[in-house]
Scaffold this active site. Structure first.
Site, PDB file in Angstrom:
ATOM      1  N   HIS A 156     -44.713  -4.747 -29.087  1.00  0.00           N
ATOM      2  CA  HIS A 156     -43.907  -4.820 -30.325  1.00  0.00           C
ATOM      3  C   HIS A 156     -43.078  -3.549 -30.528  1.00  0.00           C
ATOM      4  O   HIS A 156     -42.758  -3.192 -31.664  1.00  0.00           O
ATOM      5  CB  HIS A 156     -44.779  -5.051 -31.568  1.00  0.00           C
ATOM      6  N   SER A 277     -18.235  11.165 -24.587  1.00  0.00           N
ATOM      7  CA  SER A 277     -17.442  10.489 -25.616  1.00  0.00           C
ATOM      8  C   SER A 277     -16.101  11.194 -25.713  1.00  0.00           C
ATOM      9  O   SER A 277     -15.985  12.378 -25.413  1.00  0.00           O
ATOM     10  CB  SER A 277     -18.184  10.567 -26.940  1.00  0.00           C
ATOM     11  N   LYS A 283     -22.050  14.092 -26.737  1.00  0.00           N
ATOM     12  CA  LYS A 283     -22.585  12.830 -26.242  1.00  0.00           C
ATOM     13  C   LYS A 283     -22.821  12.794 -24.730  1.00  0.00           C
ATOM     14  O   LYS A 283     -22.069  13.351 -23.956  1.00  0.00           O
ATOM     15  CB  LYS A 283     -21.633  11.672 -26.602  1.00  0.00           C
ATOM     16  N   GLU A 290     -25.909   0.254 -19.912  1.00  0.00           N
ATOM     17  CA  GLU A 290     -25.345  -0.658 -20.923  1.00  0.00           C
ATOM     18  C   GLU A 290     -24.490  -1.741 -20.265  1.00  0.00           C
ATOM     19  O   GLU A 290     -24.522  -2.904 -20.657  1.00  0.00           O
ATOM     20  CB  GLU A 290     -24.496   0.129 -21.924  1.00  0.00           C
TER      21      GLU A 290
END
Ligand code: ARG
Length: 458
Positions: A156, A277, A283, A290
């Site tokens: 979970h 970024s 970043k 992804e």
């Protein structure tokens, strides 16, 4: 351009219709399979005396020349051809005239395309299996180096029980091993030659389909000519297997993304597999993971498109089936690209063992072990479970861990608690004492490593 099939009609189709009908922009990928299939067919035609030996040799030599010309860039595949089969055949006829026109005896584009696609998928499936093996090897090496890296295991997405990073990684090795099995299994069913089914009902010529099948490395021939030209089950099976591979890669990607976040910081991706970024200077983004996660949807789409394309088709060949190729090619290419980036991304990532360990100290992930401790001292497990649950509740209120809870306090809940409980609930003990097959225990993980290595060596 005059159509090879002009006759019944003028063959004077509109440019719009030609463009719409043409598949050359994508099926040119199968030029090699098309030539190899034609060579096997020409050889059979001579073997059975349907054409002469000299004609067959001339056809085969010229096809071989065409293949090498394409490969050397000396012959460009015409973008205005109808499809790869027409292109190769018309090139052959351009070069040797009427003899070239004999190649298509006892053959149709329907069984030709069915053959080419099977040959193509056989080649590409073998490539994907090799790439999966490379990925599994990378996982094994990473796991081997991280057998002592203790981290929380989750259910979970809540911290559940201590495990090792090696154990977690090996879970993925098992998935990719099953993926290889699935591909090999589908390949077995696919490896039958449809050539000789002709348009759909077979032929009046005394062909030898088994001869062609053997030459092309098939295990046999398809046993019903209508099925032979209509069957694309193998595309569905392979696209399903690709979808499962992508699903596995996507789950793995999701974890990489989580682990790379500041919230987890269990790993540091190599700069070579991260991006920055354009505005936020701090970043470091896990774009590769992804994208793999994102591309998973494409492959599911390829599967659904192919299933849907087939579901309403009457037997045998229908032009709808030309739509199988872009889907299956996209599936193949996406899986290959994702595997190509995944293996080095995993190979170069650095596990941050201290952060993993630190995450174990919060979340009471040794609570099961404390309950087992009581149970081994004779307390029924359900009662032990309840006692530990209550103690965890106490600790939460006090803002302390099970390790910080005093023996005196423990004893209030059960007389069997002794000083040794602290040793028993240390993370190292929790791991070491997992002795069941497949567990996170150090020796069990070693056994798993051997199991995977054996698979790779087979
Ligand atoms: N380009 C076609 C395809 O991909 C080849 C088969 C064409 N057959 C036909 N009867 N028109 O399906």
């Amino acid at each position: 351009m005059a159509k090879m099939w002009a006759g019944r009609t003028s063959g004077e189709t509109s440019k719009i219709a030609d463009d719409f009908n043409s598949s050359i922009s994508f099926d040119k990928k199968m030029y090699k399979q098309d030539v190899c299939g034609s060579i096997a067919h020409a050889s059979m035609l001579a073997y059975k005396g349907i054409i002469s030996k000299e004609e067959s040799e001339l056809i085969i030599d010229t096809l071989t020349e065409i293949l090498s010309d394409v490969e050397l860039g000396k012959l460009e595949i015409a973008s205005d051809a109808e499809d790869i089969h027409m292109f190769i055949e018309s090139e052959l006829t351009n070069r040797i005239g009427d003899v070239g026109k004999k190649l298509h005896t006892a053959r149709s584009r329907n069984d030709q395309v069915a053959l080419d696609l099977r040959l193509y998928m056989r080649d590409e499936t073998a490539v994907i299996v090799e790439k999966l093996k490379e990925l599994i090897l990378v996982i094994v090496e990473k796991a081997e180096e991280n057998q002592d890296a203790i981290m929380p295991g989750y259910t979970h997405l809540q911290r559940a029980q201590p495990i090792t990073f090696a154990h977690h990684l090996l879970a993925y090795a098992m998935m990719f091993m099953r993926d290889i099995d699935r591909l090999n299994d589908a390949s077995k069913r696919m490896n039958y030659s449809p050539l000789g089914s002709c348009a759909m009902s077979g032929t009046t010529y005394p062909t030898d389909r088994d001869y062609v099948a053997k030459k092309l490395g098939f295990d046999g021939v398809t046993m019903n000519s209508i099925d032979g030209v209509s069957d694309r089950d193998y595309c569905i099976e392979l696209l399903s297997a690709f979808s499962v591979i992508m699903m596995h890669l996507s789950r793995f990607s999701e974890e990489i993304i989580l682990w790379q976040s500041w919230e987890f910081k269990f790993i540091e991706l190599d700069d070579a597999f991260s991006t920055g970024s354009s505005i936020m200077p701090q970043k470091k983004n896990p774009d590769m993971a992804e994208l793999v996660r994102g591309k998973t949807g494409r492959v599911y789409g390829d599967l659904i498109a192919t299933l849907t394309m087939l579901k309403g088709l009457p037997l045998a060949y229908n032009k709808d089936m030309q739509e199988d190729k872009e889907a299956i090619f996209d599936g193949v290419e996406t899986v290959i690209k994702c595997l190509d980036v995944f293996a080095p991304m995993i190979k170069t990532l650095k596990p941050l063992k201290e952060n993993m360990y630190k995450a174990c100290t919060q979340g009471f992930i040794n609570a099961t072990d404390l309950a087992d401790y009581l149970a081994k001292k004779g307390v029924p497990f359900r009662s032990a479970y309840k006692i530990v649950g209550t103690i965890v509740g106490e600790c939460v209120k006090k803002g302390i861990t099970l390790e910080e809870y005093s023996l005196e306090d423990y004893k209030k809940y059960s007389a069997v608690f002794e000083e040794d409980l602290y040793q028993e609930i240390s993370m190292e003990t929790c791991i070491k004492k997992r002795i069941s097959k497949g567990s996170t225990g150090y020796s069990s993980v070693k056994e798993q490593l051997e199991y995977v290595k054996e698979f790779l060596n087979e």
